[in-house]
Design a protein around this motif. Structure first.
Motif, PDB file in Angstrom:
ATOM      1  N   VAL A  26       0.824  -1.208   0.000  1.00  0.00           N
ATOM      2  CA  VAL A  26       0.000   0.000   0.000  1.00  0.00           C
ATOM      3  C   VAL A  26       0.865   1.268   0.000  1.00  0.00           C
ATOM      4  CG1 VAL A  26      -1.682   1.338   1.342  1.00  0.00           C
ATOM      5  CG2 VAL A  26      -1.968  -1.137   1.084  1.00  0.00           C
ATOM      6  N   HIS A  27       1.894   1.276   0.850  1.00  0.00           N
ATOM      7  CA  HIS A  27       2.687   2.495   1.026  1.00  0.00           C
ATOM      8  C   HIS A  27       3.557   2.776  -0.205  1.00  0.00           C
ATOM      9  CE1 HIS A  27       5.568   4.848   3.923  1.00  0.00           C
ATOM     10  NE2 HIS A  27       4.898   5.644   3.136  1.00  0.00           N
ATOM     11  N   TYR A  28       4.262   1.750  -0.657  1.00  0.00           N
ATOM     12  CA  TYR A  28       5.125   1.892  -1.840  1.00  0.00           C
ATOM     13  C   TYR A  28       4.290   1.775  -3.126  1.00  0.00           C
ATOM     14  CZ  TYR A  28       8.463  -0.073  -5.323  1.00  0.00           C
ATOM     15  OH  TYR A  28       9.192  -0.365  -6.456  1.00  0.00           O
ATOM     16  N   ASN A  73      11.157  11.811  -1.101  1.00  0.00           N
ATOM     17  CA  ASN A  73      11.208  11.305   0.272  1.00  0.00           C
ATOM     18  C   ASN A  73      10.935   9.805   0.325  1.00  0.00           C
ATOM     19  OD1 ASN A  73      11.465  14.026   0.784  1.00  0.00           O
ATOM     20  ND2 ASN A  73       9.569  14.226   1.948  1.00  0.00           N
ATOM     21  N   HIS A  74       9.949   9.341  -0.444  1.00  0.00           N
ATOM     22  CA  HIS A  74       9.612   7.916  -0.413  1.00  0.00           C
ATOM     23  C   HIS A  74      10.691   7.061  -1.077  1.00  0.00           C
ATOM     24  CE1 HIS A  74       5.542   9.273   0.756  1.00  0.00           C
ATOM     25  NE2 HIS A  74       5.529   8.117   1.408  1.00  0.00           N
ATOM     26  N   GLN A  75      11.285   7.555  -2.172  1.00  0.00           N
ATOM     27  CA  GLN A  75      12.377   6.794  -2.787  1.00  0.00           C
ATOM     28  C   GLN A  75      13.519   6.639  -1.785  1.00  0.00           C
ATOM     29  OE1 GLN A  75      13.327   8.918  -6.448  1.00  0.00           O
ATOM     30  NE2 GLN A  75      11.716   7.851  -7.569  1.00  0.00           N
ATOM     31  N   GLY A 122       4.275  13.969   8.523  1.00  0.00           N
ATOM     32  CA  GLY A 122       5.577  14.530   8.188  1.00  0.00           C
ATOM     33  C   GLY A 122       6.674  13.493   8.221  1.00  0.00           C
ATOM     34  N   TRP A 123       7.894  13.990   8.350  1.00  0.00           N
ATOM     35  CA  TRP A 123       9.092  13.158   8.262  1.00  0.00           C
ATOM     36  C   TRP A 123      10.093  13.633   9.298  1.00  0.00           C
ATOM     37  CZ3 TRP A 123       9.392   9.484   4.194  1.00  0.00           C
ATOM     38  CH2 TRP A 123       8.392   9.592   3.218  1.00  0.00           C
ATOM     39  N   VAL A 124      10.808  12.684   9.917  1.00  0.00           N
ATOM     40  CA  VAL A 124      11.917  13.059  10.794  1.00  0.00           C
ATOM     41  C   VAL A 124      13.208  12.658  10.087  1.00  0.00           C
ATOM     42  CG1 VAL A 124      11.620  10.939  12.167  1.00  0.00           C
ATOM     43  CG2 VAL A 124      12.926  12.846  13.095  1.00  0.00           C
ATOM     44  N   PHE A 156      12.658   8.743   8.689  1.00  0.00           N
ATOM     45  CA  PHE A 156      11.523   7.884   9.034  1.00  0.00           C
ATOM     46  C   PHE A 156      10.255   8.653   8.689  1.00  0.00           C
ATOM     47  CE2 PHE A 156      13.625   5.271  12.762  1.00  0.00           C
ATOM     48  CZ  PHE A 156      14.510   4.705  11.860  1.00  0.00           C
ATOM     49  N   ASP A 157       9.346   7.957   8.028  1.00  0.00           N
ATOM     50  CA  ASP A 157       8.062   8.529   7.616  1.00  0.00           C
ATOM     51  C   ASP A 157       7.110   8.456   8.803  1.00  0.00           C
ATOM     52  OD1 ASP A 157       5.587   9.055   6.394  1.00  0.00           O
ATOM     53  OD2 ASP A 157       6.030   7.845   4.612  1.00  0.00           O
ATOM     54  N   VAL A 158       6.579   9.589   9.232  1.00  0.00           N
ATOM     55  CA  VAL A 158       5.622   9.550  10.350  1.00  0.00           C
ATOM     56  C   VAL A 158       4.189   9.861   9.909  1.00  0.00           C
ATOM     57  CG1 VAL A 158       7.383   9.923  12.108  1.00  0.00           C
ATOM     58  CG2 VAL A 158       6.186  11.895  11.192  1.00  0.00           C
ATOM     59  N   GLU A 160       0.577   8.657   9.017  1.00  0.00           N
ATOM     60  CA  GLU A 160      -0.125   7.459   9.493  1.00  0.00           C
ATOM     61  C   GLU A 160      -0.108   6.336   8.464  1.00  0.00           C
ATOM     62  OE1 GLU A 160      -4.071   8.398  10.834  1.00  0.00           O
ATOM     63  OE2 GLU A 160      -3.356   8.828  12.870  1.00  0.00           O
ATOM     64  N   HIS A 161      -0.096   6.679   7.164  1.00  0.00           N
ATOM     65  CA  HIS A 161      -0.135   5.608   6.149  1.00  0.00           C
ATOM     66  C   HIS A 161       1.115   4.718   6.232  1.00  0.00           C
ATOM     67  CE1 HIS A 161       1.805   8.536   2.971  1.00  0.00           C
ATOM     68  NE2 HIS A 161       2.737   7.772   3.480  1.00  0.00           N
ATOM     69  N   ALA A 162       2.185   5.196   6.895  1.00  0.00           N
ATOM     70  CA  ALA A 162       3.397   4.391   7.027  1.00  0.00           C
ATOM     71  C   ALA A 162       3.249   3.282   8.063  1.00  0.00           C
ATOM     72  CB  ALA A 162       4.585   5.288   7.390  1.00  0.00           C
TER      73      ALA A 162
HETATM   74 MN    MN Z   1       4.655   7.734   3.224  1.00  0.00          MN
END
Ligand code: MN
Length: 196
Positions: A26-28, A73-75, A122-124, A156-158, A160-162
């Protein structure tokens, strides 16, 4: 179509149980692909079509920035993991982490707290300036340290979908477990490029 899903160096069930096959699919396979499709549609026939993804991120705003940064960011995120982690960094990166946070464990705690304190999506990030000084940034939505002139090393993806499929609302458990998947050789090579 200029952008497409980057191949993953692991199978879609290889990160289980930390990141399940369902979440990878789902995420990727859906969320990241969605950002890629939207970005391709937005840049087609515009000046952005010939620009690098990094230059689009540095020079755009609004919905184009959001989709371009989410693709980048996802790549970056999915290429940071391996089922065969050695659990901690070595070499120059380990030295720089210890110089800044004293211990690797303290760095991990501060990184997770930054991710927990980010309100909403967001993202950390662990990032470096161009002299090799490290820092942590928690950035909302599609935020990316490239816009601050910093070099991303780890994220790290924060959103919720992660984690929602595997951890429900437990963002803390997700962040805590992700350390078991970090491919430190990838993070080290990103850092070594900065300081070489
Ligand atoms: Mn994501």
């Amino acid at each position: 179509m200029k952008y497409s899903l980057q191949p993953l160096p692991y199978g879609d069930d290889a990160l289980e149980p930390i990141i399940s096959r369902d979440t990878v699919r789902v995420h990727y396979g859906k969320h990241e692909l969605g950002y890629i499709n939207k970005l391709n549609d937005m840049i087609a026939g515009t000046e952005y079509e010939t620009m690098s993804l990094e230059d689009i991120i540095r020079s755009s705003s609004g919905s184009l920035f959001n989709n371009a940064a989410q693709v980048w960011n996802h790549q970056f995120y999915f290429l940071t993991f391996t089922p065969h982690t050695r659990r901690h960094p070595v070499g120059a990166l380990a030295t720089a982490i210890e110089r800044h946070w004293e211990t690797f464990e303290t760095f991990c705690e501060v990184f997770m707290q930054s991710g927990m304190s980010l309100f909403g999506s967001g993202w950390v990030w662990l990032c470096s300036d161009d002299e090799g000084h490290l820092g942590i940034r928690a950035l909302s939505n599609a935020g990316n340290p490239l816009t601050e002139g910093l070099i991303p090393l780890l994220t790290f993806d924060v959103w919720e979908h992660a984690y929602y499929i595997d951890y429900r609302n437990r963002r803390d458990a997700h962040l805590h477990n992700l350390w078991q998947l970090v491919d430190w050789s990838v993070v080290e090579s990103r850092y070594n490029k900065v300081i070489e």
